[in-house]
Motif scaffolding. Structure first.
Motif, PDB file in Angstrom:
ATOM      1  N   ILE A 147       0.853  -1.180   0.000  1.00 41.38           N
ATOM      2  CA  ILE A 147       0.000   0.000   0.000  1.00 41.38           C
ATOM      3  C   ILE A 147       0.889   1.230   0.000  1.00 41.38           C
ATOM      4  CG2 ILE A 147      -1.776   1.241   1.308  1.00 41.38           C
ATOM      5  CD1 ILE A 147      -2.789  -1.428   0.529  1.00 41.38           C
ATOM      6  N   SER A 176      14.639  -1.248   9.383  1.00 43.75           N
ATOM      7  CA  SER A 176      13.812  -2.369   9.807  1.00 43.75           C
ATOM      8  C   SER A 176      12.328  -1.997   9.716  1.00 43.75           C
ATOM      9  CB  SER A 176      14.175  -2.717  11.246  1.00 43.75           C
ATOM     10  OG  SER A 176      13.412  -3.800  11.642  1.00 43.75           O
ATOM     11  N   GLY A 177      11.535  -2.911   9.153  1.00 39.74           N
ATOM     12  CA  GLY A 177      10.084  -2.717   9.119  1.00 39.74           C
ATOM     13  C   GLY A 177       9.563  -1.864   7.978  1.00 39.74           C
ATOM     14  N   LYS A 180      10.881  -4.441   3.208  1.00 45.30           N
ATOM     15  CA  LYS A 180      11.843  -5.039   2.275  1.00 45.30           C
ATOM     16  C   LYS A 180      11.388  -6.423   1.807  1.00 45.30           C
ATOM     17  CE  LYS A 180      15.334  -4.613   5.150  1.00 45.30           C
ATOM     18  NZ  LYS A 180      14.670  -3.873   6.233  1.00 45.30           N
TER      19      LYS A 180
END
Ligand SMILES: Nc1ncnc2c1ncn2[C@@H]1O[C@H](COP(=O)(O)OP(=O)(O)OP(=O)(O)O)[C@@H](O)[C@H]1O
Ligand SMILES: [Mg+2]
Length: 453
Positions: A147, A176-177, A180
């Protein structure tokens, strides 16, 4: 746009008194002297809320409420009653009215109830609009799990669709987060290999020797515990894609072997002599700064260049805050479904907090935050109290501190910054609130060097 309130009562004085009170509050007031007239007005005009008496000629308040509830279930209705009809009023509440008042009406309380109802139906409408946008976005994207409509995400997805069908190795970087792994999924799904295997390896989860045998397999008896021969992940990924997550964590020996796979498309199992060739597309991800690791001698430069044929950097959420409303909406829909809840959106305060917060844990943190809010919330929208305290505190101040000694320009700048923050960066809205044109706002933003991030 002014909101319209329909007041329906057979007593003229009450009609005109309430109409005046509502107009003073900034609403447009429509009046009707019986239920029949009210019903035809509701069908003709755009009415945002109805205040109605119960006992009226032609069509009673109860009947009017019944019709509204079935034809316009979202329209808030407030009931007025004379003495001794409280029971009927309670009945009306069961029929879907949001509140009731006995006459004489306490105007202060009425204004409060009206304001709350209008603002919650505004929130609902906004949430519905965002939901539609998420749907449209999903329909447009070939890969609908990602999204985002910010410029940065649109550009990233363009590159993803461009490189996915090729065999080029891809290195995905980002905090991080940020998503990926989701990007890696998209690359496989959109490639010509999508029917082939997609094998994921979390390199950091395995010790050096285990990783090597996991990736390349081993022959029987090659080390203690190797009782059977084993095919490695590269063999399993033949004809498809291998995703090496946290590639920055792999040891020197495995780096050499990996380099050879990239150069010659060949490797040997641990303890084996036979060379095995595979047709595998390699996608890697890391949140480390690999060039720095190369400098420190932890990562091979030649391997880096082989892996980094295409580099995709996924930007942190704080650099694409315009994706937050869509993400919020899409996670809310998802967790509503998973938890059998029916939360209808976010309160203004909660929204402000979510938009102001910096999201160091990026989308994973936002997702977790909405999940816990959906589970914890006791009202029908997510309130700021449902968010973790440190996120709830992130709201932008809604007041501006003006001190004597400040220049007029400084005061104007502060007001513009706070208004923009209050409007979640929406310039059209901010210009409206400030009572100036969009162009003027743009000029002032430039003049005051206000960052348009
Ligand atoms: N653009 C997005 N739209 C919807 N969900 C997303 C998006 N980006 C990330 N997510 C969700 O956020 C979570 C984290 O994403 P992901 O695991 O891909 O991050 P990552 O960059 O690999 O993190 P890490 O470095 O910690 O491994 C996942 O649940 C993922 O589905
Ligand atoms: Mg990951």
């Amino acid at each position: 746009m002014k909101r319209s309130i329909l007041i329906c009562d057979d007593e003229k004085n009450i009609r005109s008194g309430l109409a005046m009170a509502m107009e003073l509050e900034g609403y447009q007031a429509l009046t009707a002297e019986d239920g029949q007239i009210a019903w035809s007005l509701i069908n003709k005009e755009s009415v945002d809320l109805v205040i109605t008496d119960l006992r009226m000629p032609n069509l009673s308040g109860e009947e009017l409420l019944k019709r509204i509830s079935s034809a316009y279930p979202r329209m808030p209705v407030i009931i007025l009653t004379g003495h001794g009809t409280i029971e009927t009023a309670v009945e009306a509440m069961r029929g879907g009215a949001i509140d009731f008042f006995t006459k004489p009406v306490d105007l202060d309380r009425l204004s409060l109830v009206v304001r709350k109802a209008i603002s919650s139906s505004d929130l609902y409408a906004e949430h519905e609009k965002l939901k539609l946008e998420v749907e449209q976005l999903k329909a447009r994207n070939r890969y609908d799990r990602i999204i985002g409509k910010s410029q940065k995400m649109v550009a990233l997805m363009d590159t993803v669709s461009q490189v996915a069908p090729t065999k080029a190795s891809v290195l995905i970087t980002g905090e991080s987060g940020v998503g990926k792994e989701l990007v890696a999924d998209a690359i496989h799904e959109l490639s010509t290999r999508s029917k082939g295997p997609f094998v994921k390896v979390h390199c950091a989860a395995l010790t050096a020797s285990l990783l090597e045998s996991e990736l390349f397999g081993h022959e029987k008896g090659s080390f203690t515990g190797a009782v059977k021969e084993k095919r490695g992940r590269f063999e399993l990924a033949d004809g498809g894609t291998i995703f090496l997550d946290e590639i920055g964590e792999i040891d020197a020996t495995t780096q050499v072997k990996l380099l050879r796979v990239l150069q010659e498309r060949q490797f040997e199992r641990v303890g084996g002599e036979k060379s095995i060739s595979v047709d595998v597309r390699i996608v890697c991800a890391t949140n480390r700064d690999l060039p720095k690791e190369i400098e420190k001698g932890n990562f091979r430069e030649d391997l880096y260049y082989r892996l980094n044929v295409v580099h995709l950097d996924v930007p942190p959420l704080r650099e694409r805050k315009d994706d937050i409303p869509l993400l919020m909406t899409s996670f809310l829909t998802q967790f509503n479904e998973e938890n059998n809840r029916k939360l209808e959106g976010f309160s203004n305060q909660a929204k402000r907090a979510l938009l102001s917060y910096d999201w160091p844990g990026n989308i994973r943190e936002l997702r977790n935050c909405i999940e816990s809010a959906v589970v914890l919330s006791r009202s029908d929208v997510v309130e700021v109290e449902d968010l973790p305290i440190h996120i709830g505190k992130a709201q932008n101040p809604s007041t501006v501190a003006l001190e004597v000694g400040m220049t007029l320009a400084e005061a104007e700048k502060q007001l513009i910054i706070s208004t923009l923050a209050g409007c979640a960066g929406n310039k059209t809205k901010a210009a409206q609130v400030l009572g100036i044109g969009r162009k003027t706002l743009h000029r002032k933003l430039q003049e005051y060097h206000i960052d348009e991030a």
